[in-house]
Design an enzyme around this catalytic site. Structure first.
Site: not given
Lengths: 345, 382
Positions: A72, A141
């Protein structure tokens, strides 16, 4: 404020999901401007784990919709360089908590580049962050990470609560010369509305809240995944004679103080509703501003209904964490601080 | 039921697909000895014009370092991370680039930016403290001086990729120190660059220390150039005090990137002669006897020996180089001794394209404070 989409008509509308509207927004932005580049892990051939980038690599090629290595900080860091060379990258962080490795790039570079260079180097970057719970995701998540982004000067933070806003706000984010953290409420991906992708309805640019439901006795201030919760709570409250106004912020930064203040001054009571933890969360900032600007109009303290102050819980327990209709109604009943509810406020 | 349990059927597993390496490691490996030109027979082939040019830049660079350090002692710069002893790396990085290329410097690399043609006062704005970046990056093709470690490396990769996607003939050269190679962004940048075959050159200046921590505590790799092999790009080891060698290796890497050959990791072995900054006390972590051998391997003295040996430099030439350097230093003194002109309203001007409502309110507050201060001063003066 600029508008980003042409006015539509009711005719020709079909049910569309928020996911479809987001895909369409990227497709239209890419078709309109060759500088728009989509990038991230799995966004190419797979079309993203939520299929939000579906078909973009096929239509625009793998250079314009690029699968990157799984990293990322690298995704966001290289996007910074691409923006420095005049492109308009749209990066996907896949899941809220996956964006944390990219924080240094976001905080030290994305948010500051314009300021650092006295406006010479703008950062026309859009960072798509699927966020929030309610889809049964395992750890990392389901986080609601918007407070971190809101606390970073230089970033815009927006989040749609409807299909039309998903399209309009994403087009506005991609068109913005400032970096925009685009928070996508995961559990609304499959929510539907009558919407015509060929004639998307008008949505104001970044920075404008909207009164989703007018009311007179109290204001629910909310955004993203909590918008449908608040609308449902307002419907349920009506049966008991409470007429709740629902303000959908749409944009957390810039924060539309006018719309919120005007609403709370009308109703005299306010509850701020969001999923992220309440302590030092977005609701604290919003409640403080309401307190500063509406004190003499308030009939009760400004209350917050937020996620618990815990790390995001495992999916089998998340229903206890997420603020639902009952918790909102509970807070509304506590607004009867000194005065009883009166019909019509 | 598994295959094995099925009656009457024997299990004949297929062999896995044959494994083969993706890239041959051998050509990527750096030579065990840093590449050197000065003091070897290869120096005779070096172009006389190039040697003279590098010499002038080194002498000016040394003087620039001394002047900036003095200005820091005088309180004119907030801090200055010196590159004394590393001038060859700085000059070679700047000279290896063509005008259309981009330089991505770290906070220690102001000299590379100046060697590329940037006004010293603009290069030192960050360290003086009047604004973070004193120049337009696109105008000079020099990214802002990067204070966090290694975070500018992925920017270089992204910019190089963007240029290539647009069909532009642009290479990015990114500079980082030995300490920076331990950061995650170093890894991610090299990996992205190699996968994308982006036209990037990574220059690691191994100057021996990350503030106080020596290289032995920074890495267990045989050399920092060895790290390249794991990413699938060539690693080159060069003597960072040999301006000619550094120039040759970097130029080759830049042109290879330009030609589509992908990225290279260059480790320049050098030494930080001064402390980390004026705020650092180097005697706490190293002795004079450790520093001393590097004085004998000084980048200017190395090149001077070659030039005088070949009859390319006499006392008049050396004096001319010193005079040119003195002119640069005098300009720095004159302009940096003047107080910076600052507008506090600039604090709000560049946060967003349009200031938010909240920023406008804070702008009004500060303006009122300044006006009140001004009026109080006026009254005091009466």
């Amino acid at each position: 404020m600029t508008t980003t989409a042409v006015a539509g008509t009711a005719a020709g509308r079909k049910p569309a999901t928020m996911a479809q509207a987001l895909t369409r927004a990227m497709r239209d932005a890419m078709a309109a401007d060759p500088a728009v580049h989509v990038m991230g892990e799995d966004v190419g051939q797979l079309g993203g784990v939520f299929r939000i980038t579906q078909g973009l690599a096929e239509e625009f090629g793998e250079d314009r919709c690029a699968d990157t290595p799984l990293a990322e900080a690298g995704i966001l860091g290289t996007a910074v360089g691409m923006a420095m060379y005049g492109l308009r990258p749209v990066v996907e962080m896949q899941f809220d908590a996956f964006g944390y490795p990219a924080f240094e790039q976001l905080v030290s570079h994305v948010s500051r580049m314009r300021n650092r260079t006295r406006g010479a180097t703008p950062m026309p970057l859009t960072i798509r962050v699927p966020y929030g719970g309610g889809i049964g995701g395992v750890e990392h998540h389901g986080d609601s990470s918007e407070a971190y982004y809101m606390a970073t000067p230089g970033l815009h933070v927006v989040t749609p609560g409807t299909v039309a806003d998903a399209y309009g706000l994403l087009r506005a984010a991609i068109a913005s010369d400032d970096p925009v953290v685009f928070m996508e409420p995961k559990r609304l991906y499959w929510s539907k509305a009558g919407w015509d992708p060929e004639r998307p309805e008008e949505v104001p640019g970044i920075g404008r809240a909207v009164v989703r439901r007018p009311g007179t006795t109290a204001t629910l201030v909310t955004y993203g995944p909590s918008v449908p919760v608040c609308l449902e709570a307002a419907e349920a409250a009506r049966e008991e004679g409470w007429d709740l106004e629902v303000v959908d912020l749409r944009s957390l930064v810039p924060f539309d103080e006018e719309t919120v203040t005007a609403s709370v001054r009308r109703t005299g009571r306010a509850v701020v509703v969001h999923e992220s933890p309440g302590f030092a969360g977005p609701g604290g900032e919003i409640a403080a501003r309401i307190g500063e600007r509406c004190f003499h109009h308030l009939e009760a303290p400004v209350l917050r209904v937020a996620g618990l102050d815990i790390p995001y819980p495992p999916p089998m327990l998340e229903k206890h964490h997420l603020p639902g209709v009952d918790r909102v109604l509970d807070a509304v009943s506590r607004l009867q601080w000194e005065a009883e509810w009166t019909e019509g406020g | 039921m598994t295959v094995l349990e099925q009656p009457g059927r024997a299990y004949h597993p297929a062999p896995p697909p044959a494994w083969k390496p993706r890239t041959e490691a051998a050509p990527l490996l750096p030579d065990p000895e840093p590449y050197r030109v000065l003091g070897t027979s290869a120096a005779e082939k070096a172009d006389a014009g190039l040697l003279r040019e590098l010499y002038g830049a080194l002498v000016t660079g040394r003087r620039y370092n001394e002047q900036a350090t003095t200005l820091t002692k005088q309180g004119r710069l907030a801090v200055y991370p010196s590159t004394t002893g590393q001038e060859a790396c700085q000059v070679a990085a700047a000279r290896a680039l063509r005008p259309q290329d981009w330089l991505f410097p770290s906070y220690r690399d102001t000299l590379a930016a100046v060697a590329r043609g940037l006004d010293p006062v603009q290069a030192l704005t960050l360290l003086r403290g009047d604004w973070h970046t004193g120049y337009d990056p696109a105008e000079h093709r020099i990214a802002p001086l990067c204070t966090p470690l290694a975070t500018q490396l992925p920017h270089a990769v992204g910019l190089a990729r963007a240029a290539r996607l647009k069909g532009d003939d642009v290479v990015a050269l990114a500079m980082v120190g030995d300490g920076g190679t331990s950061e995650g962004d170093f890894h991610e940048a090299l990996n992205f660059a190699a996968v994308w075959r982006a036209p990037v050159v990574f220059l690691v200046q191994n100057n021996g220390f990350a503030i106080s921590v020596p290289l032995a505590k920074q890495t267990a790799a045989p050399s920092l150039a060895h790290k390249a092999v794991g990413y699938g790009m060539p690693g080159r080891l060069v003597d960072g005090n040999d301006a000619v060698a550094a120039y040759e290796v970097l130029t080759e890497a830049v042109e290879q990137a330009r030609g589509g050959g992908g990225p290279t990791l260059v480790e320049a072995v050098t030494y930080r002669m001064d402390a980390h900054t004026n705020a650092d006390d180097a005697t706490r972590y190293r002795t004079d006897s450790e520093v001393e051998p590097w004085r004998g391997h000084d980048p200017i003295a190395l090149l001077e020996a070659e030039l005088t040996g070949r009859g390319l430099l006499d006392e008049a030439g050396a004096a001319a180089a010193r005079a040119a350097a003195e002119e640069v230093a005098a300009g720095m003194r004159e302009r940096l001794h003047a107080d910076a002109e600052l507008d506090p309203m600039d604090l709000f001007a560049y946060v967003y394209t349009e200031p938010t409502q909240q920023l406008r309110a804070q702008e009004s507050m500060l303006r009122a404070e300044l006006e009140a201060d001004f009026q109080a001063e006026e009254e005091d003066a009466r």
